[in-house]
Design a protein around this motif. Structure first.
Motif, PDB file in Angstrom:
ATOM      1  N   GLY A  10      -5.660  -5.518   5.002  1.00  0.00           N
ATOM      2  CA  GLY A  10      -5.101  -4.521   4.100  1.00  0.00           C
ATOM      3  C   GLY A  10      -4.381  -5.140   2.924  1.00  0.00           C
ATOM      4  O   GLY A  10      -4.176  -6.360   2.848  1.00  0.00           O
ATOM      5  N   PHE A  11      -3.966  -4.305   2.015  1.00  0.00           N
ATOM      6  CA  PHE A  11      -3.301  -4.728   0.787  1.00  0.00           C
ATOM      7  C   PHE A  11      -2.037  -5.530   1.085  1.00  0.00           C
ATOM      8  O   PHE A  11      -1.904  -6.695   0.702  1.00  0.00           O
ATOM      9  CB  PHE A  11      -2.992  -3.472  -0.031  1.00  0.00           C
ATOM     10  CG  PHE A  11      -2.191  -3.682  -1.289  1.00  0.00           C
ATOM     11  CD1 PHE A  11      -2.274  -4.858  -2.009  1.00  0.00           C
ATOM     12  CD2 PHE A  11      -1.364  -2.670  -1.748  1.00  0.00           C
ATOM     13  CE1 PHE A  11      -1.530  -5.026  -3.188  1.00  0.00           C
ATOM     14  CE2 PHE A  11      -0.624  -2.823  -2.899  1.00  0.00           C
ATOM     15  CZ  PHE A  11      -0.702  -4.009  -3.622  1.00  0.00           C
ATOM     16  N   ILE A  12      -1.125  -4.934   1.828  1.00  0.00           N
ATOM     17  CA  ILE A  12       0.130  -5.623   2.144  1.00  0.00           C
ATOM     18  C   ILE A  12      -0.125  -6.734   3.152  1.00  0.00           C
ATOM     19  O   ILE A  12       0.420  -7.841   3.041  1.00  0.00           O
ATOM     20  CB  ILE A  12       1.178  -4.626   2.669  1.00  0.00           C
ATOM     21  CG1 ILE A  12       1.492  -3.561   1.616  1.00  0.00           C
ATOM     22  CG2 ILE A  12       2.456  -5.357   3.070  1.00  0.00           C
ATOM     23  CD1 ILE A  12       2.411  -2.452   2.101  1.00  0.00           C
ATOM     24  N   GLY A  13      -0.965  -6.467   4.145  1.00  0.00           N
ATOM     25  CA  GLY A  13      -1.198  -7.430   5.211  1.00  0.00           C
ATOM     26  C   GLY A  13      -1.702  -8.773   4.713  1.00  0.00           C
ATOM     27  O   GLY A  13      -1.243  -9.829   5.175  1.00  0.00           O
ATOM     28  N   ALA A  14      -2.641  -8.767   3.786  1.00  0.00           N
ATOM     29  CA  ALA A  14      -3.203 -10.029   3.295  1.00  0.00           C
ATOM     30  C   ALA A  14      -2.148 -10.848   2.556  1.00  0.00           C
ATOM     31  O   ALA A  14      -2.117 -12.079   2.669  1.00  0.00           O
ATOM     32  CB  ALA A  14      -4.393  -9.742   2.383  1.00  0.00           C
ATOM     33  N   HIS A  15      -1.273 -10.186   1.816  1.00  0.00           N
ATOM     34  CA  HIS A  15      -0.216 -10.905   1.102  1.00  0.00           C
ATOM     35  C   HIS A  15       0.822 -11.473   2.067  1.00  0.00           C
ATOM     36  O   HIS A  15       1.300 -12.591   1.891  1.00  0.00           O
ATOM     37  CB  HIS A  15       0.452  -9.979   0.078  1.00  0.00           C
ATOM     38  CG  HIS A  15      -0.355  -9.759  -1.166  1.00  0.00           C
ATOM     39  ND1 HIS A  15      -1.401  -8.865  -1.232  1.00  0.00           N
ATOM     40  CD2 HIS A  15      -0.266 -10.319  -2.399  1.00  0.00           C
ATOM     41  CE1 HIS A  15      -1.922  -8.877  -2.450  1.00  0.00           C
ATOM     42  NE2 HIS A  15      -1.251  -9.754  -3.177  1.00  0.00           N
ATOM     43  N   VAL A  16       1.188 -10.698   3.086  1.00  0.00           N
ATOM     44  CA  VAL A  16       2.147 -11.191   4.076  1.00  0.00           C
ATOM     45  C   VAL A  16       1.548 -12.364   4.843  1.00  0.00           C
ATOM     46  O   VAL A  16       2.219 -13.379   5.091  1.00  0.00           O
ATOM     47  CB  VAL A  16       2.566 -10.063   5.035  1.00  0.00           C
ATOM     48  CG1 VAL A  16       3.402 -10.615   6.189  1.00  0.00           C
ATOM     49  CG2 VAL A  16       3.347  -8.984   4.286  1.00  0.00           C
ATOM     50  N   GLY A 184      -0.056  -3.726  -7.174  1.00  0.00           N
ATOM     51  CA  GLY A 184      -0.286  -5.105  -7.567  1.00  0.00           C
ATOM     52  C   GLY A 184      -1.710  -5.534  -7.283  1.00  0.00           C
ATOM     53  O   GLY A 184      -2.546  -4.745  -6.824  1.00  0.00           O
ATOM     54  N   PRO A 185      -2.040  -6.822  -7.563  1.00  0.00           N
ATOM     55  CA  PRO A 185      -3.391  -7.332  -7.326  1.00  0.00           C
ATOM     56  C   PRO A 185      -3.844  -7.132  -5.885  1.00  0.00           C
ATOM     57  O   PRO A 185      -3.053  -7.227  -4.959  1.00  0.00           O
ATOM     58  CB  PRO A 185      -3.242  -8.829  -7.656  1.00  0.00           C
ATOM     59  CG  PRO A 185      -2.106  -8.889  -8.630  1.00  0.00           C
ATOM     60  CD  PRO A 185      -1.153  -7.818  -8.202  1.00  0.00           C
ATOM     61  N   TRP A 186      -5.136  -6.846  -5.713  1.00  0.00           N
ATOM     62  CA  TRP A 186      -5.770  -6.578  -4.434  1.00  0.00           C
ATOM     63  C   TRP A 186      -5.320  -5.238  -3.845  1.00  0.00           C
ATOM     64  O   TRP A 186      -5.454  -4.979  -2.659  1.00  0.00           O
ATOM     65  CB  TRP A 186      -5.515  -7.688  -3.414  1.00  0.00           C
ATOM     66  CG  TRP A 186      -6.116  -9.002  -3.785  1.00  0.00           C
ATOM     67  CD1 TRP A 186      -5.473 -10.069  -4.344  1.00  0.00           C
ATOM     68  CD2 TRP A 186      -7.489  -9.390  -3.662  1.00  0.00           C
ATOM     69  NE1 TRP A 186      -6.358 -11.096  -4.561  1.00  0.00           N
ATOM     70  CE2 TRP A 186      -7.597 -10.714  -4.135  1.00  0.00           C
ATOM     71  CE3 TRP A 186      -8.626  -8.758  -3.159  1.00  0.00           C
ATOM     72  CZ2 TRP A 186      -8.804 -11.406  -4.158  1.00  0.00           C
ATOM     73  CZ3 TRP A 186      -9.822  -9.447  -3.177  1.00  0.00           C
ATOM     74  CH2 TRP A 186      -9.906 -10.755  -3.665  1.00  0.00           C
ATOM     75  N   GLY A 187      -4.807  -4.342  -4.712  1.00  0.00           N
ATOM     76  CA  GLY A 187      -4.291  -3.059  -4.251  1.00  0.00           C
ATOM     77  C   GLY A 187      -5.357  -2.118  -3.722  1.00  0.00           C
ATOM     78  O   GLY A 187      -6.562  -2.371  -3.827  1.00  0.00           O
ATOM     79  N   ARG A 188      -4.884  -1.005  -3.167  1.00  0.00           N
ATOM     80  CA  ARG A 188      -5.787  -0.021  -2.579  1.00  0.00           C
ATOM     81  C   ARG A 188      -6.444   0.831  -3.662  1.00  0.00           C
ATOM     82  O   ARG A 188      -5.770   1.322  -4.566  1.00  0.00           O
ATOM     83  CB  ARG A 188      -5.011   0.903  -1.631  1.00  0.00           C
ATOM     84  CG  ARG A 188      -4.809   0.322  -0.268  1.00  0.00           C
ATOM     85  CD  ARG A 188      -4.030   1.204   0.675  1.00  0.00           C
ATOM     86  NE  ARG A 188      -3.979   2.613   0.353  1.00  0.00           N
ATOM     87  CZ  ARG A 188      -2.923   3.383   0.557  1.00  0.00           C
ATOM     88  NH1 ARG A 188      -1.818   2.866   1.077  1.00  0.00           N
ATOM     89  NH2 ARG A 188      -2.952   4.658   0.269  1.00  0.00           N
ATOM     90  N   PRO A 189      -7.750   1.072  -3.550  1.00  0.00           N
ATOM     91  CA  PRO A 189      -8.459   1.853  -4.570  1.00  0.00           C
ATOM     92  C   PRO A 189      -8.063   3.323  -4.635  1.00  0.00           C
ATOM     93  O   PRO A 189      -8.419   4.006  -5.602  1.00  0.00           O
ATOM     94  CB  PRO A 189      -9.932   1.721  -4.155  1.00  0.00           C
ATOM     95  CG  PRO A 189      -9.996   0.490  -3.336  1.00  0.00           C
ATOM     96  CD  PRO A 189      -8.683   0.443  -2.609  1.00  0.00           C
ATOM     97  N   TYR A 220       6.444  -4.073  -6.567  1.00  0.00           N
ATOM     98  CA  TYR A 220       5.379  -5.067  -6.702  1.00  0.00           C
ATOM     99  C   TYR A 220       5.093  -5.738  -5.364  1.00  0.00           C
ATOM    100  O   TYR A 220       5.995  -6.025  -4.580  1.00  0.00           O
ATOM    101  CB  TYR A 220       5.764  -6.099  -7.755  1.00  0.00           C
ATOM    102  CG  TYR A 220       4.645  -7.035  -8.120  1.00  0.00           C
ATOM    103  CD1 TYR A 220       3.481  -6.556  -8.722  1.00  0.00           C
ATOM    104  CD2 TYR A 220       4.740  -8.392  -7.848  1.00  0.00           C
ATOM    105  CE1 TYR A 220       2.443  -7.409  -9.057  1.00  0.00           C
ATOM    106  CE2 TYR A 220       3.705  -9.258  -8.181  1.00  0.00           C
ATOM    107  CZ  TYR A 220       2.557  -8.760  -8.786  1.00  0.00           C
ATOM    108  OH  TYR A 220       1.532  -9.606  -9.107  1.00  0.00           O
ATOM    109  N   ILE A 221       3.834  -6.036  -5.122  1.00  0.00           N
ATOM    110  CA  ILE A 221       3.379  -6.514  -3.821  1.00  0.00           C
ATOM    111  C   ILE A 221       4.053  -7.815  -3.391  1.00  0.00           C
ATOM    112  O   ILE A 221       4.382  -7.992  -2.212  1.00  0.00           O
ATOM    113  CB  ILE A 221       1.837  -6.660  -3.803  1.00  0.00           C
ATOM    114  CG1 ILE A 221       1.337  -7.107  -2.425  1.00  0.00           C
ATOM    115  CG2 ILE A 221       1.355  -7.598  -4.901  1.00  0.00           C
ATOM    116  CD1 ILE A 221       1.693  -6.194  -1.293  1.00  0.00           C
TER     117      ILE A 221
END
Length: 335
Positions: A10-16, A184-189, A220-221
């Motif tokens: 997911g959006f947040i998961g990949a960044h974390v 932010g980048p890689w966000g949900r469509p 921001y992510i």
């Protein structure tokens, strides 16, 4: 640490996941790669993590009552970051059963896994949506949140209640994070920034709800991801000052906390759109619409509790954040 991260694609998961891996943690990422939006975007997020030796991906649904207990028993996680959920306020009016399966049954499976296998801290995603019909701004964790206006919000409030029960009964340290409009980048469509940027670059009209009279605490992510990790590093303990006669929703006699993560700088929707116009170099064709069922006109986070607990507060400006998103979008889609 060995960490289970649900919603890793997911959006947040990949960044974390990236932050945890960069500091040397071992991460088992779990995701069911469902088609709520284009699974290709999810797979491409996972591809950015594949080069880390400490990362392993498991395709699994958190609602799977057979495989989830087996995963916990096999892996013996030190901590859990639970971000998997059926997202989207509006979609909860269309497919409510998906929210029960993922957000309630799935969360119960995570709680049971943590309970039975000695997990030291569970951090899970709540949402600013829990504030529902509240109108006192900024939203504070000390306020009651008993009037949700969407099923999605109700499931997130239920998660907080379920977590408190396990903190009380089994001394499981749990922390809920109420995210405020992450972008932010890689966000949900399905989120506004993605939808607006796509339409503006394609020369198509955008749908502006509540006739533009919306205010959001856009966050921001990278700030969100840092907040998750810093919170993970400080498990809660029972609050010795907790007064049962004057119960405060922000604390407990159990090892339980909830925190807002927002930018603490609410932005009018029309200013948000203007920033996208600046960074795309295009003018938006706006179609004004009535507010949609389940939406709230304004969000605004008080983040003083998070800052006091972790020493961290989100800081990225809306102009910087939108600029980074538009640059990513153009590069990813080649437009």
């Amino acid at each position: 640490m060995k960490i289970l991260l649900t919603g890793a694609a997911g959006f947040i998961g990949a960044h974390v996941a990236r932050l945890l891996l960069e500091r040397g943690d071992t991460v088992v990422g779990l995701d069911n790669l469902n088609p709520y939006y284009d699974p290709r975007l999810k797979k491409d997020r996972l591809a950015t993590l594949a080069g880390h030796a400490g990362f392993r991906f498991e395709q699994m649904d958190v609602a799977d009552r057979a495989r989830m207990p087996a995963l916990f028993a096999r892996e013996r996680f030190d901590q859990v970051v639970h971000l998997a959920a059926q997202a989207g306020v509006r979609h909860s009016l269309v497919d409510p059963h998906a929210y029960v399966d993922s957000n309630l049954v799935g969360f119960m499976n995570v709680l049971e896994g943590c309970r039975h296998h000695g997990v030291g801290h569970l951090v899970y995603a709540s949402s600013s949506s829990v504030y529902g019909g509240n109108t006192e701004m900024p939203f504070s964790e000390h306020q009651g949140v008993d009037h949700p206006v969407s099923l999605y919000a109700a499931t997130k409030k239920a998660n907080e209640l379920m977590a408190h029960t396990y903190s009380h009964l089994f001394s499981l340290p749990t922390t809920g994070l109420r995210f405020f409009t992450v972008y932010g980048p890689w966000g949900r469509p399905d989120m506004a920034l993605f939808l607006f940027t796509r339409a503006i670059l394609a020369g198509e009209p955008i749908q502006v709800f509540n006739h533009g009279r919306m205010v959001r605490d856009f966050t921001y992510i990278d700030d969100i991801a840092q907040g998750v990790v810093k919170t993970l590093d400080r498990p809660p303990a029972a609050d010795p000052a907790y007064d049962r006669a004057q119960a405060d929703p922000a604390s407990s006699h159990a090892p339980y906390r909830v925190f807002n993560i927002g930018n603490h700088r609410p932005v009018p929707l029309m200013d948000f759109i203007a920033a996208i116009e600046r960074h795309t170099g295009r003018t938006a064709f706006k179609q004004l619409r009535d507010i949609q069922p389940g939406d709230v006109p304004a969000t605004y986070a008080d983040v003083s509790e998070l800052e006091a607990w972790t020493g961290f507060a989100p800081h990225t400006s809306i102009d910087d954040g939108i600029g980074r998103f538009v640059a990513w979008y153009r590069g990813y889609y080649g437009v």
